[in-house]
Design an enzyme around this catalytic site. Sequence first.
Site, mmCIF file in Angstrom:
data_model
loop_
_atom_site.group_PDB
_atom_site.id
_atom_site.type_symbol
_atom_site.label_atom_id
_atom_site.label_comp_id
_atom_site.label_asym_id
_atom_site.label_seq_id
_atom_site.Cartn_x
_atom_site.Cartn_y
_atom_site.Cartn_z
ATOM 1 N N HIS A 80 4.490 -31.313 9.744
ATOM 2 C CA HIS A 80 4.080 -29.938 9.422
ATOM 3 C C HIS A 80 3.098 -29.930 8.248
ATOM 4 O O HIS A 80 2.221 -29.067 8.177
ATOM 5 C CB HIS A 80 5.306 -29.084 9.107
ATOM 6 C CG HIS A 80 6.297 -29.061 10.236
ATOM 7 N ND1 HIS A 80 5.989 -28.535 11.460
ATOM 8 C CD2 HIS A 80 7.553 -29.564 10.322
ATOM 9 C CE1 HIS A 80 7.022 -28.672 12.265
ATOM 10 N NE2 HIS A 80 7.986 -29.298 11.604
ATOM 11 N N THR B 210 2.688 -1.735 8.804
ATOM 12 C CA THR B 210 3.075 -2.727 9.824
ATOM 13 C C THR B 210 3.203 -4.132 9.268
ATOM 14 O O THR B 210 3.759 -5.008 9.937
ATOM 15 C CB THR B 210 2.002 -2.782 10.930
ATOM 16 O OG1 THR B 210 0.756 -3.140 10.297
ATOM 17 C CG2 THR B 210 1.867 -1.454 11.654
ATOM 18 N N HIS C 245 8.092 -24.584 8.522
ATOM 19 C CA HIS C 245 6.980 -25.214 9.254
ATOM 20 C C HIS C 245 5.599 -24.894 8.692
ATOM 21 O O HIS C 245 4.663 -25.664 8.896
ATOM 22 C CB HIS C 245 7.021 -24.789 10.725
ATOM 23 C CG HIS C 245 8.101 -25.479 11.513
ATOM 24 N ND1 HIS C 245 8.129 -25.502 12.890
ATOM 25 C CD2 HIS C 245 9.188 -26.179 11.105
ATOM 26 C CE1 HIS C 245 9.195 -26.186 13.304
ATOM 27 N NE2 HIS C 245 9.861 -26.600 12.239
ATOM 28 N N CYS D 186 3.024 -3.315 3.948
ATOM 29 C CA CYS D 186 2.242 -2.131 4.309
ATOM 30 C C CYS D 186 2.979 -1.460 5.465
ATOM 31 O O CYS D 186 4.174 -1.721 5.663
ATOM 32 C CB CYS D 186 0.776 -2.470 4.624
ATOM 33 S SG CYS D 186 0.472 -3.453 6.102
ATOM 34 N N ASP E 73 0.874 -1.168 0.000
ATOM 35 C CA ASP E 73 0.000 0.000 0.000
ATOM 36 C C ASP E 73 0.918 1.226 0.000
ATOM 37 O O ASP E 73 2.138 1.088 -0.193
ATOM 38 C CB ASP E 73 -1.011 -0.030 1.173
ATOM 39 C CG ASP E 73 -0.371 0.214 2.535
ATOM 40 O OD1 ASP E 73 0.875 0.313 2.616
ATOM 41 O OD2 ASP E 73 -1.119 0.321 3.522
HETATM 42 C C1 RB5 Z 1 -1.643 2.855 6.658
HETATM 43 O O1 RB5 Z 1 -1.604 4.017 7.390
HETATM 44 C C2 RB5 Z 1 -1.528 1.652 7.587
HETATM 45 O O2 RB5 Z 1 -2.638 1.551 8.407
HETATM 46 C C3 RB5 Z 1 -1.335 0.366 6.804
HETATM 47 O O3 RB5 Z 1 -0.232 0.491 5.966
HETATM 48 C C4 RB5 Z 1 -1.068 -0.880 7.619
HETATM 49 O O4 RB5 Z 1 -0.053 -0.663 8.545
HETATM 50 C C5 RB5 Z 1 -2.257 -1.525 8.210
HETATM 51 O O5 RB5 Z 1 -2.173 -2.617 8.783
#
Ligand code: RB5
Length: 151
Positions: free
Chosen positions: A133, A67, A98, A65, A8
């Site tokens: 596994h 996180t 695994h 993304c 993203d």
């Molecule tokens: C975008 O701000 C953020 O929420 C997205 O990239 C991600 O971290 C969501 O899980």
Amino acid sequence: MKFYIATDHAGFALKEFTKEILHSLGHEVVDLGPYNDSRVDYPDFAKKCANAVASDEGSFGILICGTGIGISISANKVAGIRAALCHDAYTASMCRAHNDANILAFGERVVGKGVVESMIKAFCDTPFEGGRHANRVNKIEDEVCSLGADL
Ligand code: RB5
């Protein structure tokens, strides 16, 4: 190996570096976007990558993304996808050994370039161990995994 990659906006800046690493290791890369850093919704790009991996046997994916959480949760809604949110070489290796993960996910706001490179190498160099596994992975696919006492 063939990799589909998508992010993203919050993972966009790491996409080019990740592609460079994959190319330098001799892998094929298909970039599913986005192609600029405008705000987008991570489920849309998770779905593109997950559908591509699910319909191209033997292929793998990379999703980024902010996180790595939202994009991996989204990808795991697609049948046949095992997207693993990883933070280091150990988790990137174990998700192959695994869990037979077919998508490596991580967060641009969480890991640096050195960690990304080590995760990609670990993911690519580690085969699925199979055996017990494989039974567990099959249970994921069958959607009948009930977590018991003897895990
Ligand atoms: C975008 O701000 C953020 O929420 C997205 O990239 C991600 O971290 C969501 O899980």
